[in-house]
Motif scaffolding. Structure first.
Motif, PDB file in Angstrom:
ATOM      1  N   GLU A 423      -5.887   5.031  22.304  1.00  0.00           N
ATOM      2  CA  GLU A 423      -4.730   5.628  22.352  1.00  0.00           C
ATOM      3  C   GLU A 423      -3.580   4.756  22.431  1.00  0.00           C
ATOM      4  O   GLU A 423      -2.343   4.825  21.775  1.00  0.00           O
ATOM      5  CB  GLU A 423      -4.566   6.674  23.382  1.00  0.00           C
ATOM      6  CG  GLU A 423      -3.074   7.496  23.680  1.00  0.00           C
ATOM      7  CD  GLU A 423      -3.163   8.699  24.776  1.00  0.00           C
ATOM      8  OE1 GLU A 423      -2.020   8.815  25.194  1.00  0.00           O
ATOM      9  OE2 GLU A 423      -4.122   8.800  25.300  1.00  0.00           O
ATOM     10  N   MET A 424      -3.618   3.815  23.118  1.00  0.00           N
ATOM     11  CA  MET A 424      -2.782   2.673  23.299  1.00  0.00           C
ATOM     12  C   MET A 424      -2.565   1.965  22.209  1.00  0.00           C
ATOM     13  O   MET A 424      -1.229   1.777  21.588  1.00  0.00           O
ATOM     14  CB  MET A 424      -2.748   1.978  24.733  1.00  0.00           C
ATOM     15  CG  MET A 424      -2.816   2.391  25.959  1.00  0.00           C
ATOM     16  SD  MET A 424      -2.714   1.279  27.143  1.00  0.00           S
ATOM     17  CE  MET A 424      -4.407   0.387  27.062  1.00  0.00           C
ATOM     18  N   GLN A 430       0.020  -4.041  18.568  1.00  0.00           N
ATOM     19  CA  GLN A 430      -0.073  -5.282  19.479  1.00  0.00           C
ATOM     20  C   GLN A 430      -0.706  -5.667  20.577  1.00  0.00           C
ATOM     21  O   GLN A 430      -1.046  -6.768  21.162  1.00  0.00           O
ATOM     22  CB  GLN A 430       1.258  -5.710  19.366  1.00  0.00           C
ATOM     23  CG  GLN A 430       2.138  -5.952  18.242  1.00  0.00           C
ATOM     24  CD  GLN A 430       2.865  -4.861  17.710  1.00  0.00           C
ATOM     25  OE1 GLN A 430       2.398  -3.581  18.212  1.00  0.00           O
ATOM     26  NE2 GLN A 430       3.840  -4.724  16.798  1.00  0.00           N
ATOM     27  N   VAL A 431      -1.233  -4.527  21.301  1.00  0.00           N
ATOM     28  CA  VAL A 431      -1.883  -4.613  22.678  1.00  0.00           C
ATOM     29  C   VAL A 431      -3.358  -5.219  22.483  1.00  0.00           C
ATOM     30  O   VAL A 431      -3.774  -5.868  23.245  1.00  0.00           O
ATOM     31  CB  VAL A 431      -2.047  -3.261  23.179  1.00  0.00           C
ATOM     32  CG1 VAL A 431      -0.598  -2.660  23.766  1.00  0.00           C
ATOM     33  CG2 VAL A 431      -2.846  -2.315  22.451  1.00  0.00           C
ATOM     34  N   LEU A 432      -3.727  -5.044  21.174  1.00  0.00           N
ATOM     35  CA  LEU A 432      -5.110  -5.752  20.917  1.00  0.00           C
ATOM     36  C   LEU A 432      -4.924  -7.302  20.696  1.00  0.00           C
ATOM     37  O   LEU A 432      -5.962  -7.699  20.550  1.00  0.00           O
ATOM     38  CB  LEU A 432      -5.853  -5.058  19.649  1.00  0.00           C
ATOM     39  CG  LEU A 432      -5.962  -3.597  19.916  1.00  0.00           C
ATOM     40  CD1 LEU A 432      -6.561  -3.251  18.524  1.00  0.00           C
ATOM     41  CD2 LEU A 432      -6.845  -3.268  20.953  1.00  0.00           C
ATOM     42  N   PRO A 461       2.778   1.565  26.315  1.00  0.00           N
ATOM     43  CA  PRO A 461       1.923   0.541  26.150  1.00  0.00           C
ATOM     44  C   PRO A 461       2.669  -0.829  25.746  1.00  0.00           C
ATOM     45  O   PRO A 461       2.257  -1.956  25.948  1.00  0.00           O
ATOM     46  CB  PRO A 461       0.891   0.779  25.159  1.00  0.00           C
ATOM     47  CG  PRO A 461       1.671   1.872  24.182  1.00  0.00           C
ATOM     48  CD  PRO A 461       2.324   2.686  25.260  1.00  0.00           C
ATOM     49  N   ALA A 462       3.946  -0.701  25.343  1.00  0.00           N
ATOM     50  CA  ALA A 462       4.758  -1.748  24.731  1.00  0.00           C
ATOM     51  C   ALA A 462       5.133  -2.550  26.293  1.00  0.00           C
ATOM     52  O   ALA A 462       5.504  -3.759  26.000  1.00  0.00           O
ATOM     53  CB  ALA A 462       6.057  -1.643  24.099  1.00  0.00           C
ATOM     54  N   PHE A 463       4.931  -2.139  27.382  1.00  0.00           N
ATOM     55  CA  PHE A 463       5.041  -2.679  28.548  1.00  0.00           C
ATOM     56  C   PHE A 463       4.226  -4.180  28.519  1.00  0.00           C
ATOM     57  O   PHE A 463       4.898  -5.128  28.957  1.00  0.00           O
ATOM     58  CB  PHE A 463       4.763  -1.826  29.929  1.00  0.00           C
ATOM     59  CG  PHE A 463       4.418  -2.613  31.139  1.00  0.00           C
ATOM     60  CD1 PHE A 463       5.718  -2.650  31.919  1.00  0.00           C
ATOM     61  CD2 PHE A 463       3.388  -2.948  31.587  1.00  0.00           C
ATOM     62  CE1 PHE A 463       5.507  -3.296  33.380  1.00  0.00           C
ATOM     63  CE2 PHE A 463       3.352  -3.657  32.671  1.00  0.00           C
ATOM     64  CZ  PHE A 463       4.569  -3.820  33.552  1.00  0.00           C
ATOM     65  N   LEU A 464       3.252  -3.933  28.120  1.00  0.00           N
ATOM     66  CA  LEU A 464       2.462  -5.089  28.054  1.00  0.00           C
ATOM     67  C   LEU A 464       2.759  -6.368  27.046  1.00  0.00           C
ATOM     68  O   LEU A 464       2.465  -7.768  27.281  1.00  0.00           O
ATOM     69  CB  LEU A 464       0.965  -4.847  27.819  1.00  0.00           C
ATOM     70  CG  LEU A 464       0.180  -3.882  28.494  1.00  0.00           C
ATOM     71  CD1 LEU A 464      -1.028  -3.358  28.129  1.00  0.00           C
ATOM     72  CD2 LEU A 464       0.080  -4.547  30.053  1.00  0.00           C
ATOM     73  N   GLY A 465       3.952  -6.171  26.435  1.00  0.00           N
ATOM     74  CA  GLY A 465       4.474  -7.160  25.487  1.00  0.00           C
ATOM     75  C   GLY A 465       5.429  -7.849  25.933  1.00  0.00           C
ATOM     76  O   GLY A 465       5.857  -8.885  25.445  1.00  0.00           O
TER      77      GLY A 465
END
Length: 521
Positions: A423-424, A430-432, A461-465
Motif C-alpha cells: 500500500e505504501m 520511492q519507499v522501496l 509514506p513520503a515521511f520516510l523521504g
C-alpha cells in the motif's frame, strides 16, 4: 586557432642532457685483452718472430684478432693506447644487460649503430634512462627498435620531456614512452612539442599536460597527425567542452577528426535538433560515446523510434539523462526491457516518462539484479503485467538487491505487513529504494521521540523521504512548542520552508499578544 607553426630544432643543445648524463661508464675489456696488457710493436728489431698463418686460426679467433687490431691504435709518441668505440660499445651494452653475442648480433644487423660516435650512443642511452626506460624495458626497446639510438628526431623529443618549463620530467609513464618508441618511426616524432603546446593555447592548465600525455595514444594523438590536423581537432572539440572534455577522456585526441569525430558528434547534434549545449552535456557525461560508430548510434535510435514509438526529441531527452543507453545491447537488453514495459500496459508516452525517471532499467543485469527485485515485488503483492509493477521496477533500479531485502526486513520488524508495504509503495514507490539504515533511524524517531504509530505511514509514506536531521527533527521541535504532540505529519513536512517559517512566526506572535491582553486586564 591560427597560430603559425613554431619550428623547433631537431638537435637540442648539449645542456638539454646535462641531467641525463651520469659519471663516465667503467670500460669493460674482453677477457682476451686485460687492461694491464699493451699491444706494442718493436721498431727495427733484429729478432725474427715466428708467424702463425691466418688460415690456421678458427673463425672465433679471427674475429677476436680482428677486433683487437681494429680497436687499438699505436702512437709512437706515447706509451698509452686508447680503446676504440667498437670495444666501448660492447662495454656499454654489457652494462645495460646485453651479453657479447647479443651485442654482436645487434651491431651486425644494424651497422649504423657502429658508425655513430660512441659519446652520442652513450648520451642517448642515458637520456632514455632519465625518462624511466631502463633495465629490461630498455634492452627490449633497443632490440626491437635500434634506431632509437641513432635517430636525430628523438633528441628534440627527449629534450622536450626533460624541459623544466613544463615540469614533465618524471611525470610521463615509462610504459607510455616505451610504447611510443616501439610503435612509431622516429621521423614522426618531429614537431611533437609544437603539437602538444597547442593544448596550452586551448587553455589547458600546464599541470594537466602530463595527465593527457599519460592517457592518450601518443602515436595516434600527435605523431601521426600534422600540426594543422591537431589544431583543427582541438578547435572542433572546443565547441563541445574543449579542455574539460579532453581532461575527462584524453583518448578523444586519438580519433580522426573527419572520419570519426565529425560524423559521430554530428549525429548527436542532429538528434538534439541543433542543441550544441545539449550535445556538449552528452559528451561531458559520456565522452566514450564517440567510440561508437554512426551505424551503431543510428541502430539504437531507430529501435526506440520503431519499437518504443518515441520521437527523436524524446530519445535525445533520454540520452541527455542517460547517454549509456547507447552502451546497452539492443538484442540482449533493450528489446526485452521495452517489451516488458509494453506488456505491463505502458504507452509510448508512459515508456518515455519511465525511462526519464529510471534509465538504469535499460542496462542493469537481469539475472544478477532485476530478476531478484522482481521476485521481491511479486512477494510483496504486486501483480504481473501491471503498470504498478512497472513503476515499482523503475523505483528499485536505484537500490541494490541487498538493500531492498534489508529494507523490507526493517518494515516487517516494526510490525508492518506485506500488504502495508504494498500500500505504501503504491502511493509512494520511492519507499522501496531508501537506504535501510536511514529508514530505521526515521522509524525509531517516529515511534520513540514523536510518540506516533507506524501505521500513520500508510497515509503519508513520503515521511520516510525527508531528511531526519535537516527537516523532520527541526520542524517537529518547532511545532511541538506551539501545537503539542498531535500534529499532522503531512502538514508538518510537506509545506515549503518559506511557508513553514512564516506560519511559525505568526503562531508564535499570537500567544505573546494573548499574554499581553491578559496583563492589561
Amino acid at each position: 586557432m591560427s597560430t603559425p607553426t613554431k619550428s623547433f630544432p631537431l638537435s637540442p643543445s648539449p645542456s638539454c642532457f646535462s641531467r641525463a648524463l651520469s659519471p663516465p661508464i667503467r670500460t669493460l675489456f674482453p677477457s682476451a685483452l686485460l687492461p694491464s696488457q699493451k699491444l706494442t710493436f718493436a721498431a727495427n728489431t733484429s729478432q725474427k718472430q715466428d708467424k702463425l698463418p691466418l688460415h690456421f686460426l678458427g673463425p672465433e679467433d679471427s674475429r677476436i684478432l680482428l677486433l683487437k687490431c681494429n680497436a687499438l691504435v699505436v702512437n709512437d709518441s706515447s706509451t698509452n693506447s686508447f680503446v676504440d668505440s667498437g670495444v666501448m660499445l660492447y662495454s656499454l651494452f654489457q652494462e645495460i644487460g646485453f651479453n657479447e653475442r647479443d651485442t654482436e648480433a645487434l651491431l651486425d644487423a644494424h651497422p649504423v649503430v657502429k658508425l655513430r660516435p660512441f659519446q652520442s650512443i652513450r648520451t642517448r642511452i642515458h637520456s632514455l634512462q632519465s625518462l624511466g626506460v631502463s633495465g629490461l624495458a630498455l634492452s627490449r626497446l633497443i632490440v626491437k627498435r635500434p634506431d632509437v639510438l641513432t635517430a636525430q628526431e628523438i633528441d628534440a623529443f627527449v629534450c622536450f620531456l626533460l624541459n623544466d618549463e613544463l615540469e614533465l620530467a618524471g611525470k610521463i609513464k615509462p610504459s607510455q614512452i616505451e610504447h611510443l618508441f616501439n610503435s612509431t618511426e622516429p621521423r614522426f616524432l618531429a614537431g611533437f612539442e609544437a603539437k602538444v603546446r597547442l593544448l596550452l593555447q586551448l587553455g589547458m592548465p600546464q599541470e594537466k599536460i602530463a595527465h593527457v600525455l599519460n592517457n592518450a595514444n601518443l602515436t595516434k594523438a600527435f605523431c601521426l597527425k600534422s600540426f594543422e590536423d591537431v589544431e583543427r581537432l582541438l578547435t572542433f572539440l572546443n565547441r563541445f567542452g574543449g579542455v574539460d572534455l579532453i581532461l575527462r577522456r584524453p583518448a578523444l585526441l586519438n580519433y580522426d577528426l573527419d572520419a570519426q569525430l565529425i560524423p559521430r558528434i554530428g549525429f548527436l547534434f542532429e538528434l538534439s535538433g541543433g542543441d550544441e549545449a545539449g550535445t556538449a552535456t552528452v559528451l561531458r557525461k559520456l565522452p566514450f560515446v564517440v567510440a561508437y560508430s554512426v551505424d551503431h548510434l543510428k541502430d539504437h535510435v531507430e529501435f526506440f523510434k520503431s519499437f518504443a514509438g518515441l520521437s527523436e526529441e524524446e530519445i535525445f531527452r533520454i540520452v541527455l539523462v542517460y547517454p549509456n543507453m547507447f552502451s546497452a545491447s539492443r538484442k540482449r537488453k533493450l528489446h526485452p526491457r521495452i517489451d516488458f514495459l509494453k506488456q505491463c500496459g505502458l504507452s509510448s508516452h508512459d515508456i518515455f516518462r519511465f525511462l526519464i525517471k529510471a534509465p538504469l532499467f535499460l542496462s542493469l543485469s537481469f539475472e544478477g539484479n532485476l530478476a531478484y527485485k522482481l521476485v521481491f515485488l511479486v512477494k510483496i503483492g504486486y501483480k504481473n503485467n501491471t503498470k504498478e509493477l512497472a513503476m515499482a521496477m523503475g523505483a528499485v533500479t536505484r537500490t541494490s538487491c541487498k538493500n531492498m531485502q534489508e529494507l523490507i526486513g526493517v518494515f516487517l520488524n516494526y510490525g508492518l505487513t506485506f500488504d502495508d508495504i504494498l500500500e505504501m509503495s503504491m502511493k509512494h514507490p520511492q519507499v522501496l529504494q531508501y537506504n535501510h539504515e536511514s529508514l530505521e533511524e526515521k522509524l525509531d524517531y517516529l515511534v520513540e521521540e514523536m510518540g506516533r504509530e507506524v501505521g500513520e505511514l500508510l497515509a503519508f509514506p513520503a515521511f520516510l523521504g525527508y531528511k531526519l536531521d535537516g527537516r523532520i527533527k527541526h520542524r517537529y521541535e518547532e511545532k511541538k512548542k506551539i501545537l503539542g504532540e498531535g500534529m499532522s505529519l503531512n502538514k508538518l513536512l510537506s509545506v515549503s520552508a518559506a511557508r513553514f517559517s512564516t506560519k511559525s512566526k505568526r503562531k508564535q506572535r499570537v500567544p505573546a499578544i494573548n499574554r499581553l491582553n491578559e496583563s492589561d486586564d
